[in-house]
Design a protein around this motif. Sequence first.
Motif, mmCIF file in Angstrom:
data_model
loop_
_atom_site.group_PDB
_atom_site.id
_atom_site.type_symbol
_atom_site.label_atom_id
_atom_site.label_comp_id
_atom_site.label_asym_id
_atom_site.label_seq_id
_atom_site.Cartn_x
_atom_site.Cartn_y
_atom_site.Cartn_z
ATOM 1 N N ALA A 76 0.822 -1.212 0.000
ATOM 2 C CA ALA A 76 0.000 0.000 0.000
ATOM 3 C C ALA A 76 0.857 1.264 0.000
ATOM 4 O O ALA A 76 0.488 2.279 -0.598
ATOM 5 C CB ALA A 76 -0.931 -0.003 1.208
ATOM 6 N N LEU A 77 2.007 1.199 0.649
ATOM 7 C CA LEU A 77 2.902 2.367 0.723
ATOM 8 C C LEU A 77 3.704 2.564 -0.557
ATOM 9 O O LEU A 77 4.303 3.624 -0.753
ATOM 10 C CB LEU A 77 3.884 2.215 1.900
ATOM 11 C CG LEU A 77 3.316 2.432 3.302
ATOM 12 C CD1 LEU A 77 4.345 2.038 4.349
ATOM 13 C CD2 LEU A 77 2.917 3.895 3.484
ATOM 14 N N GLY A 78 3.701 1.540 -1.414
ATOM 15 C CA GLY A 78 4.532 1.580 -2.619
ATOM 16 C C GLY A 78 4.289 2.775 -3.514
ATOM 17 O O GLY A 78 5.205 3.281 -4.163
ATOM 18 N N GLY A 79 3.050 3.245 -3.577
ATOM 19 C CA GLY A 79 2.721 4.385 -4.426
ATOM 20 C C GLY A 79 3.089 5.723 -3.820
ATOM 21 O O GLY A 79 3.046 6.755 -4.491
ATOM 22 N N TYR A 80 3.448 5.703 -2.530
ATOM 23 C CA TYR A 80 3.795 6.946 -1.830
ATOM 24 C C TYR A 80 5.299 7.115 -1.670
ATOM 25 O O TYR A 80 5.778 8.209 -1.400
ATOM 26 C CB TYR A 80 3.153 6.963 -0.433
ATOM 27 C CG TYR A 80 1.646 6.947 -0.461
ATOM 28 C CD1 TYR A 80 0.913 8.122 -0.377
ATOM 29 C CD2 TYR A 80 0.946 5.739 -0.571
ATOM 30 C CE1 TYR A 80 -0.485 8.101 -0.391
ATOM 31 C CE2 TYR A 80 -0.443 5.712 -0.592
ATOM 32 C CZ TYR A 80 -1.147 6.887 -0.501
ATOM 33 O OH TYR A 80 -2.525 6.871 -0.523
ATOM 34 N N ILE A 81 6.022 6.002 -1.800
ATOM 35 C CA ILE A 81 7.465 6.034 -1.538
ATOM 36 C C ILE A 81 8.246 5.884 -2.831
ATOM 37 O O ILE A 81 7.977 5.010 -3.641
ATOM 38 C CB ILE A 81 7.858 4.897 -0.560
ATOM 39 C CG1 ILE A 81 7.223 5.163 0.805
ATOM 40 C CG2 ILE A 81 9.371 4.777 -0.438
ATOM 41 C CD1 ILE A 81 7.466 4.073 1.813
ATOM 42 N N SER A 82 9.203 6.753 -3.018
ATOM 43 C CA SER A 82 10.093 6.657 -4.175
ATOM 44 C C SER A 82 11.512 6.948 -3.710
ATOM 45 O O SER A 82 12.139 7.925 -4.105
ATOM 46 C CB SER A 82 9.669 7.658 -5.259
ATOM 47 O OG SER A 82 10.486 7.508 -6.401
ATOM 48 N N LEU A 83 11.982 6.097 -2.810
ATOM 49 C CA LEU A 83 13.300 6.312 -2.219
ATOM 50 C C LEU A 83 14.335 5.409 -2.866
ATOM 51 O O LEU A 83 14.270 4.185 -2.738
ATOM 52 C CB LEU A 83 13.254 6.035 -0.709
ATOM 53 C CG LEU A 83 12.381 6.974 0.131
ATOM 54 C CD1 LEU A 83 12.386 6.530 1.583
ATOM 55 C CD2 LEU A 83 12.883 8.402 0.033
ATOM 56 N N GLU A 84 15.262 6.008 -3.567
ATOM 57 C CA GLU A 84 16.314 5.221 -4.227
ATOM 58 C C GLU A 84 17.128 4.445 -3.206
ATOM 59 O O GLU A 84 17.614 3.356 -3.486
ATOM 60 C CB GLU A 84 17.231 6.156 -5.033
ATOM 61 C CG GLU A 84 16.589 6.697 -6.305
ATOM 62 C CD GLU A 84 17.565 7.519 -7.121
ATOM 63 O OE1 GLU A 84 18.351 8.272 -6.516
ATOM 64 O OE2 GLU A 84 17.532 7.403 -8.350
ATOM 65 N N THR A 85 17.267 5.004 -1.998
ATOM 66 C CA THR A 85 18.060 4.353 -0.950
ATOM 67 C C THR A 85 17.482 2.984 -0.606
ATOM 68 O O THR A 85 18.214 2.006 -0.444
ATOM 69 C CB THR A 85 18.090 5.233 0.319
ATOM 70 O OG1 THR A 85 18.598 6.512 -0.030
ATOM 71 C CG2 THR A 85 18.985 4.615 1.385
ATOM 72 N N ILE A 86 16.160 2.898 -0.519
ATOM 73 C CA ILE A 86 15.503 1.627 -0.197
ATOM 74 C C ILE A 86 15.776 0.598 -1.287
ATOM 75 O O ILE A 86 16.052 -0.572 -1.014
ATOM 76 C CB ILE A 86 13.988 1.830 -0.016
ATOM 77 C CG1 ILE A 86 13.716 2.614 1.273
ATOM 78 C CG2 ILE A 86 13.245 0.494 0.023
ATOM 79 C CD1 ILE A 86 12.270 2.951 1.506
ATOM 80 N N TRP A 87 15.748 1.041 -2.544
ATOM 81 C CA TRP A 87 15.994 0.125 -3.647
ATOM 82 C C TRP A 87 17.421 -0.399 -3.634
ATOM 83 O O TRP A 87 17.665 -1.559 -3.940
ATOM 84 C CB TRP A 87 15.697 0.822 -4.981
ATOM 85 C CG TRP A 87 14.251 1.147 -5.160
ATOM 86 C CD1 TRP A 87 13.221 0.777 -4.338
ATOM 87 C CD2 TRP A 87 13.667 1.906 -6.219
ATOM 88 N NE1 TRP A 87 12.032 1.264 -4.821
ATOM 89 C CE2 TRP A 87 12.267 1.966 -5.971
ATOM 90 C CE3 TRP A 87 14.162 2.549 -7.335
ATOM 91 C CZ2 TRP A 87 11.383 2.628 -6.801
ATOM 92 C CZ3 TRP A 87 13.278 3.208 -8.174
ATOM 93 C CH2 TRP A 87 11.900 3.250 -7.909
ATOM 94 N N VAL A 88 18.359 0.466 -3.268
ATOM 95 C CA VAL A 88 19.763 0.035 -3.206
ATOM 96 C C VAL A 88 19.933 -0.979 -2.086
ATOM 97 O O VAL A 88 20.626 -1.993 -2.250
ATOM 98 C CB VAL A 88 20.712 1.247 -2.998
ATOM 99 C CG1 VAL A 88 22.139 0.781 -2.806
ATOM 100 C CG2 VAL A 88 20.632 2.194 -4.188
#
Length: 443
Positions: free
Chosen positions: A395-407
């Motif tokens: 549900a939070l996926g559409g609100y979060i766009s943090l490159e740090t989390i992806w790394v």
Amino acid sequence: MYHFLSSLDSFVWGPPLLVFLVGTGVYLSVRLRLLQVFRLPKAIKLIFASDSDGQGDISSFAALATALAATVGTGNVVGVATAIKLGGPGALFWMWMAAFFGMATKYAEGVLAIKYRTKDADGFIAGGPMYYIVNGMGQQWKPLAIAFSIFGVMVALFGSGTFTQVNSITDSLKNTVGWSPQVISIILAILVSIIIFGGIKSISKVAESVVPFMAIIYIIATVTILLSHADNILPSLGLIFQSAFTGKAATGGFAGATMVTAIQAGIARGIFSNESGLGSAPIAAAAAKTNEPVEQGLVSMTGTFIDTIIICSLTGLAIIVTGGWSSDLNGAMLTQSAFSSVFGNFGVYALTFSLILFAFTTILGWSYYGERCFEFLFGVKAIPVYRVFFIAMVALGGYISLETIWVIADIVNGLMAVPNLIALLALSPVIISETRRYFNKHQ
């Protein structure tokens, strides 16, 4: 912090891990006498005709479909394009090499998954690297199993299972039809909750229906692109083999690839797509209704063949034959240009539809992987807690766009491989003896 994590990510997915991953595949290929070549026809036959009377929760085909649900994802569309952009057409050749030896690794994972699986307190099958580490190597190796499970939970909750896939879906729908990412992520969370609370049987039922459909649609679309550029297929294949060993610079915003870049980009993206050696697929394989480890190993092996040798190859060839690889485009936009060159605006929608299905099924597959890792760490009573948390992350996926989390997700994804590869090498005598026993009996 981001710079540090980015450097750590480059190190984790650098030469040491890639050599460890491919080296394990080479070793197993030699010891198993190129089983991925000589036993592939039997493996393909077993997909549809394997014994489903043994202990387990789902059929062998359902286990394969669940594993493919998690592996056939955005990596097949975006990852291939990124590899070719970084390493030139030659990256596709090295992707093939990683997949070829990865098939032996995936076979070994499937064998051990069935050999050392157990049942949890609720009577459901529990298996995967954490179990073949403990049950095969001994209790003294439990810290290794715990490390694998921690990395698996982190990838499921913060990476491949949630944010990266949800972002792929929301971004593609926003760009194509202008829908709100926040609304889409809530809808996704509702759909996911309906499916995952039914457990592996519910997840596999969806995977059995959706995965073959989405794979066939995508294959038809990419083959159509190739046929419409049939005169470019042989020159493109020549370019792939030539640039695999020389490097090939593009004319657009691409600085030029050395052979080393092509090797690293191709192998890393190939493994990231098919997950051979990472230890995720055997978690699904363990649930298969079979009493024969070798047969499930052969079925599991076809997952890498389908994911990379077929689907990734078609994506890569479509990009190369249309000439898009030398443009300024990258990622999903690069693959999209190949589709739109043949199908026009319809191609954009077709690729968006494929991406959505690929990403959604990846969410389902990884929800199960993370659940089994969480159950290993905290017991069956903690499973509902995990499921609620997983749905919240979707549900939070559409609100979060943090490159740090992806790394961070990329890092722990790579780290999953280390405990698994150690176990595969330590238990390789078991894999080899099981294989010989089976084929001596079934000549």
